[in-house]
Motif scaffolding. Structure first.
Motif, PDB file in Angstrom:
ATOM      1  N   LEU A 252       0.821  -1.211   0.000  1.00 12.68           N
ATOM      2  CA  LEU A 252       0.000   0.000   0.000  1.00 12.68           C
ATOM      3  C   LEU A 252       0.855   1.261   0.000  1.00 12.68           C
ATOM      4  O   LEU A 252       0.518   2.246  -0.668  1.00 12.68           O
ATOM      5  N   ALA A 253       1.958   1.232   0.743  1.00  9.88           N
ATOM      6  CA  ALA A 253       2.775   2.437   0.889  1.00  9.88           C
ATOM      7  C   ALA A 253       3.766   2.626  -0.250  1.00  9.88           C
ATOM      8  O   ALA A 253       3.998   3.758  -0.698  1.00  9.88           O
ATOM      9  N   ARG A 254       4.371   1.518  -0.718  1.00 11.38           N
ATOM     10  CA  ARG A 254       5.426   1.629  -1.731  1.00 11.38           C
ATOM     11  C   ARG A 254       5.264   0.543  -2.791  1.00 11.38           C
ATOM     12  O   ARG A 254       6.095  -0.363  -2.919  1.00 11.38           O
ATOM     13  N   PRO A 255       4.222   0.608  -3.592  1.00 13.72           N
ATOM     14  CA  PRO A 255       4.029  -0.414  -4.636  1.00 13.72           C
ATOM     15  C   PRO A 255       5.158  -0.455  -5.647  1.00 13.72           C
ATOM     16  O   PRO A 255       5.364  -1.486  -6.297  1.00 13.72           O
ATOM     17  N   ASP A 256       5.917   0.636  -5.768  1.00  9.27           N
ATOM     18  CA  ASP A 256       7.027   0.681  -6.716  1.00  9.27           C
ATOM     19  C   ASP A 256       8.145  -0.279  -6.353  1.00  9.27           C
ATOM     20  O   ASP A 256       8.966  -0.640  -7.216  1.00  9.27           O
ATOM     21  N   LEU A 257       8.187  -0.727  -5.090  1.00 16.07           N
ATOM     22  CA  LEU A 257       9.256  -1.624  -4.649  1.00 16.07           C
ATOM     23  C   LEU A 257       8.935  -3.093  -4.904  1.00 16.07           C
ATOM     24  O   LEU A 257       9.795  -3.952  -4.700  1.00 16.07           O
ATOM     25  N   LEU A 258       7.702  -3.385  -5.327  1.00 21.21           N
ATOM     26  CA  LEU A 258       7.254  -4.768  -5.425  1.00 21.21           C
ATOM     27  C   LEU A 258       6.944  -5.182  -6.853  1.00 21.21           C
ATOM     28  O   LEU A 258       6.287  -4.466  -7.604  1.00 21.21           O
ATOM     29  N   ARG A 259       7.399  -6.387  -7.186  1.00 21.11           N
ATOM     30  CA  ARG A 259       6.972  -7.043  -8.419  1.00 21.11           C
ATOM     31  C   ARG A 259       5.871  -8.056  -8.120  1.00 21.11           C
ATOM     32  O   ARG A 259       5.057  -8.375  -8.982  1.00 21.11           O
ATOM     33  N   GLY A 260       5.874  -8.599  -6.917  1.00 21.32           N
ATOM     34  CA  GLY A 260       4.866  -9.560  -6.511  1.00 21.32           C
ATOM     35  C   GLY A 260       4.792  -9.613  -5.002  1.00 21.32           C
ATOM     36  O   GLY A 260       5.729  -9.194  -4.297  1.00 21.32           O
ATOM     37  N   LEU A 261       3.676 -10.133  -4.473  1.00 26.07           N
ATOM     38  CA  LEU A 261       3.442 -10.176  -3.040  1.00 26.07           C
ATOM     39  C   LEU A 261       2.853 -11.531  -2.665  1.00 26.07           C
ATOM     40  O   LEU A 261       1.924 -12.008  -3.316  1.00 26.07           O
ATOM     41  N   VAL A 262       3.402 -12.156  -1.625  1.00 26.33           N
ATOM     42  CA  VAL A 262       2.872 -13.412  -1.103  1.00 26.33           C
ATOM     43  C   VAL A 262       2.452 -13.181   0.341  1.00 26.33           C
ATOM     44  O   VAL A 262       3.273 -12.780   1.179  1.00 26.33           O
ATOM     45  N   LEU A 263       1.158 -13.429   0.617  1.00 30.34           N
ATOM     46  CA  LEU A 263       0.596 -13.247   1.958  1.00 30.34           C
ATOM     47  C   LEU A 263       0.233 -14.626   2.499  1.00 30.34           C
ATOM     48  O   LEU A 263      -0.768 -15.212   2.091  1.00 30.34           O
ATOM     49  N   ALA A 264       1.056 -15.142   3.394  1.00 30.51           N
ATOM     50  CA  ALA A 264       0.889 -16.512   3.885  1.00 30.51           C
ATOM     51  C   ALA A 264       0.429 -16.515   5.337  1.00 30.51           C
ATOM     52  O   ALA A 264       1.031 -15.852   6.194  1.00 30.51           O
ATOM     53  N   HIS A 265      -0.654 -17.250   5.619  1.00 29.31           N
ATOM     54  CA  HIS A 265      -1.106 -17.475   6.996  1.00 29.31           C
ATOM     55  C   HIS A 265      -1.210 -16.152   7.756  1.00 29.31           C
ATOM     56  O   HIS A 265      -0.657 -15.998   8.846  1.00 29.31           O
ATOM     57  N   THR A 266      -1.916 -15.206   7.185  1.00 27.90           N
ATOM     58  CA  THR A 266      -1.988 -13.871   7.764  1.00 27.90           C
ATOM     59  C   THR A 266      -3.406 -13.343   7.666  1.00 27.90           C
ATOM     60  O   THR A 266      -4.305 -14.018   7.143  1.00 27.90           O
ATOM     61  N   THR A 267      -3.598 -12.148   8.163  1.00 27.97           N
ATOM     62  CA  THR A 267      -4.901 -11.498   8.091  1.00 27.97           C
ATOM     63  C   THR A 267      -4.694 -10.012   7.884  1.00 27.97           C
ATOM     64  O   THR A 267      -3.618  -9.478   8.171  1.00 27.97           O
ATOM     65  N   ALA A 268      -5.738  -9.344   7.406  1.00 31.15           N
ATOM     66  CA  ALA A 268      -5.707  -7.896   7.245  1.00 31.15           C
ATOM     67  C   ALA A 268      -6.428  -7.189   8.382  1.00 31.15           C
ATOM     68  O   ALA A 268      -6.307  -5.972   8.534  1.00 31.15           O
ATOM     69  N   GLN A 269      -7.154  -7.969   9.188  1.00 30.67           N
ATOM     70  CA  GLN A 269      -7.905  -7.364  10.288  1.00 30.67           C
ATOM     71  C   GLN A 269      -8.440  -8.463  11.194  1.00 30.67           C
ATOM     72  O   GLN A 269      -8.959  -9.471  10.716  1.00 30.67           O
ATOM     73  N   TYR A 270      -8.300  -8.274  12.506  1.00 27.14           N
ATOM     74  CA  TYR A 270      -8.877  -9.212  13.458  1.00 27.14           C
ATOM     75  C   TYR A 270     -10.276  -8.755  13.850  1.00 27.14           C
ATOM     76  O   TYR A 270     -10.518  -7.550  14.021  1.00 27.14           O
ATOM     77  N   PRO A 271     -11.204  -9.683  14.019  1.00 29.04           N
ATOM     78  CA  PRO A 271     -12.526  -9.301  14.505  1.00 29.04           C
ATOM     79  C   PRO A 271     -12.443  -8.812  15.944  1.00 29.04           C
ATOM     80  O   PRO A 271     -11.501  -9.154  16.682  1.00 29.04           O
ATOM     81  N   SER A 272     -13.407  -8.022  16.344  1.00 27.15           N
ATOM     82  CA  SER A 272     -13.382  -7.441  17.688  1.00 27.15           C
ATOM     83  C   SER A 272     -13.344  -8.519  18.769  1.00 27.15           C
ATOM     84  O   SER A 272     -12.731  -8.334  19.827  1.00 27.15           O
ATOM     85  N   GLU A 273     -13.964  -9.670  18.492  1.00 24.17           N
ATOM     86  CA  GLU A 273     -13.985 -10.722  19.510  1.00 24.17           C
ATOM     87  C   GLU A 273     -12.624 -11.371  19.726  1.00 24.17           C
ATOM     88  O   GLU A 273     -12.432 -12.113  20.696  1.00 24.17           O
ATOM     89  N   ALA A 274     -11.658 -11.102  18.832  1.00 21.04           N
ATOM     90  CA  ALA A 274     -10.310 -11.651  19.009  1.00 21.04           C
ATOM     91  C   ALA A 274      -9.456 -10.788  19.930  1.00 21.04           C
ATOM     92  O   ALA A 274      -8.419 -11.246  20.424  1.00 21.04           O
ATOM     93  N   GLN A 275      -9.860  -9.549  20.183  1.00 26.66           N
ATOM     94  CA  GLN A 275      -9.026  -8.636  20.967  1.00 26.66           C
ATOM     95  C   GLN A 275      -8.800  -9.091  22.411  1.00 26.66           C
ATOM     96  O   GLN A 275      -7.691  -8.961  22.927  1.00 26.66           O
ATOM     97  N   PRO A 276      -9.809  -9.635  23.107  1.00 25.69           N
ATOM     98  CA  PRO A 276      -9.535 -10.103  24.472  1.00 25.69           C
ATOM     99  C   PRO A 276      -8.444 -11.164  24.541  1.00 25.69           C
ATOM    100  O   PRO A 276      -7.655 -11.195  25.498  1.00 25.69           O
ATOM    101  N   ALA A 277      -8.389 -12.038  23.536  1.00 22.29           N
ATOM    102  CA  ALA A 277      -7.347 -13.065  23.530  1.00 22.29           C
ATOM    103  C   ALA A 277      -5.963 -12.433  23.397  1.00 22.29           C
ATOM    104  O   ALA A 277      -5.003 -12.893  24.043  1.00 22.29           O
ATOM    105  N   TRP A 278      -5.848 -11.387  22.574  1.00 27.60           N
ATOM    106  CA  TRP A 278      -4.578 -10.680  22.457  1.00 27.60           C
ATOM    107  C   TRP A 278      -4.221  -9.996  23.770  1.00 27.60           C
ATOM    108  O   TRP A 278      -3.062 -10.007  24.206  1.00 27.60           O
ATOM    109  N   GLU A 279      -5.203  -9.384  24.409  1.00 30.17           N
ATOM    110  CA  GLU A 279      -4.950  -8.725  25.690  1.00 30.17           C
ATOM    111  C   GLU A 279      -4.445  -9.731  26.727  1.00 30.17           C
ATOM    112  O   GLU A 279      -3.516  -9.445  27.491  1.00 30.17           O
ATOM    113  N   GLN A 280      -5.050 -10.914  26.745  1.00 29.59           N
ATOM    114  CA  GLN A 280      -4.638 -11.937  27.699  1.00 29.59           C
ATOM    115  C   GLN A 280      -3.226 -12.422  27.417  1.00 29.59           C
ATOM    116  O   GLN A 280      -2.431 -12.635  28.340  1.00 29.59           O
ATOM    117  N   ARG A 281      -2.905 -12.610  26.124  1.00 30.29           N
ATOM    118  CA  ARG A 281      -1.558 -13.086  25.794  1.00 30.29           C
ATOM    119  C   ARG A 281      -0.517 -12.044  26.190  1.00 30.29           C
ATOM    120  O   ARG A 281       0.527 -12.371  26.764  1.00 30.29           O
TER     121      ARG A 281
END
Length: 409
Positions: A252-281
């Motif tokens: 998003l910030a520097r598309p000029d630096l990329l020829r291709g992108l691989v997004l493995a085992h990731t997310t673009a956003q966690y649902p609100s119900e996942a936040q308590p688990a992060w707080e606990q960790r």
């Protein structure tokens, strides 16, 4: 000599030997102690008890500070054999390269430029030998100005491999792990003619550990700096989990630096119900360090698969070596990822990989990303949890090879 024993029944020599091993490494200590003679044995006993037990274990200074003090002292005394021993041990022990550099720079003032010249030369040779060769930085006027403006940026540990003429590849790892996640993948593609760069994100592995919390923008800026200084782009950026979040921000910030992108085992956003688990960790790590969460993270990364005991043991060791404060700092960036609404702006060819058994970055999350990226392909590894490159490297690397072929490689 005193042979007083502690509550565990072990005497000062045994406890000192533990500290000596932790600082200098098992091999060195074994050579020093097993090679003792009737002439040197009492001296080895003396330094193990009084240097390594009485002084090195004192609580008044952090262990890393003691390491850096020894570098400055041996540099000032020109005891280069000791300097090299402790410098190599510090690098292997995860002391930030930036901290070592600052120690040598200050030594140039208080010990003299000739001493600093020798110390920098020895340290540079150690870094090269450990696969941590610093990137070239010519002293042009433009580079000098750039360095003045970015002096506070953290030093990042990296490994370069391959000198071919195919598209360069940058690999970025998951939270709590390090560049070794990609060792086999980097070697594979380097052998096929792709220059590769894998690096430890700030707060991880051997990279610097600035105070947190970290933001995704900071981690993206680190990746931008690496790619620009490598000067081999545009690159294919392969990010897994946290690395995939960095990849989204980079595209998003520097598309000029990329020829291709691989997004493995990731997310673009966690649902609100996942936040308590992060707080606990995060709270658990703040209270009990990495041992408090290591089994939880292993469950997250590998699930219940018991067929990879060696991998599980290796990951446990890496996670337990992770600095707890830096883990918390990076976890703040992960929990706050919020790129989903902007992914429609991506025009970079993108491969989205998901594990069928991944409970944290689910196939549904992968579908949500791929559905918003115009030039994307979604691939599912059905028997994989969160670390496909390690759990099923044959299929993971096959999908990556197909993606590279589609780019004209």
């Amino acid at each position: 000599m005193s042979k007083k024993s502690g509550a565990d029944g072990r005497d000062d020599f045994e406890r000192g030997l533990d500290m000596r091993r932790a600082t200098l490494g098992e091999d060195w200590v074994r050579r020093a102690t097993e090679g003792a003679t009737s002439f040197t044995a009492e001296f080895q006993d003396f330094i193990t008890r009084y240097a390594w037990q009485e002084v090195w274990t004192r609580p008044g200074l952090p262990h890393e500070t003691r390491r850096l003090l020894v570098l400055g002292m041996t540099m000032g005394l020109a005891r280069w054999e000791e300097f090299e021993l402790h410098c190599r041990a510090a690098v292997r022990g995860g002391v930030a390269i930036e901290a070592i550099k600052e120690t040598l720079l200050q030594g140039a003032i208080y010990c003299g430029v000739p001493a600093a010249n020798t110390a920098f030369k020895i340290t540079q040779q150690i870094l090269v030998g450990e696969g941590l060769a610093p990137l070239p930085e010519p002293l042009s006027p433009e580079r000098r100005a750039s360095r003045q403006q970015t002096f506070s940026r953290p030093q990042l540990s990296l490994v370069l491999q391959g000198e071919g003429d195919k598209t360069p590849i940058v690999f970025s790892h998951a939270l709590g792990l390090d560049l070794h996640l990609w060792d086999d993948a980097a070697a594979h593609f380097a052998s096929l003619g792709h220059p590769t760069l894998r690096y430890d994100q700030r707060g991880h592995g051997r990279s610097a550990r600035p105070a947190g919390p970290y933001t995704l923008d900071q981690l993206v800026a680190d990746a931008v700096r690496l790619i620009e200084e490598w000067d081999r782009g545009p690159v294919v950026f392969v990010g897994l989990s946290l690395g995939g979040m960095v990849g989204q921000g980079l595209a998003l910030a520097r598309p000029d630096l990329l020829r291709g992108l691989v997004l493995a085992h990731t997310t673009a956003q966690y649902p609100s119900e996942a936040q308590p688990a992060w707080e606990q960790r995060i709270a658990a790590v703040e209270a009990g360090g990495m041992p408090a969460v290591v089994e939880q993270i292993l469950q997250r990364y590998l699930g219940d698969d018991a067929s990879l005991p060696g991998l599980r043991s290796q990951l446990r060791e890496t996670l337990l070596a992770q600095d707890a404060a830096s883990y918390v700092a990076a976890a703040q960036a992960v929990r706050s990822v919020n790129c989903l609404g902007r992914l429609a702006a991506l025009r970079c060819p993108t491969l989205v990989l998901a594990g069928g058994r991944d409970q944290g970055a689910t196939p549904a999350m992968a579908e949500a990303m791929a559905g918003r990226i115009a030039r994307s392909r979604l691939a599912l590894l059905p028997d994989v949890a969160h670390l496909g490159v390690q759990e099923n490297p044959h299929e993971f690397l096959g999908l990556l090879s197909d993606f590279l072929a589609g780019l004209g490689e």
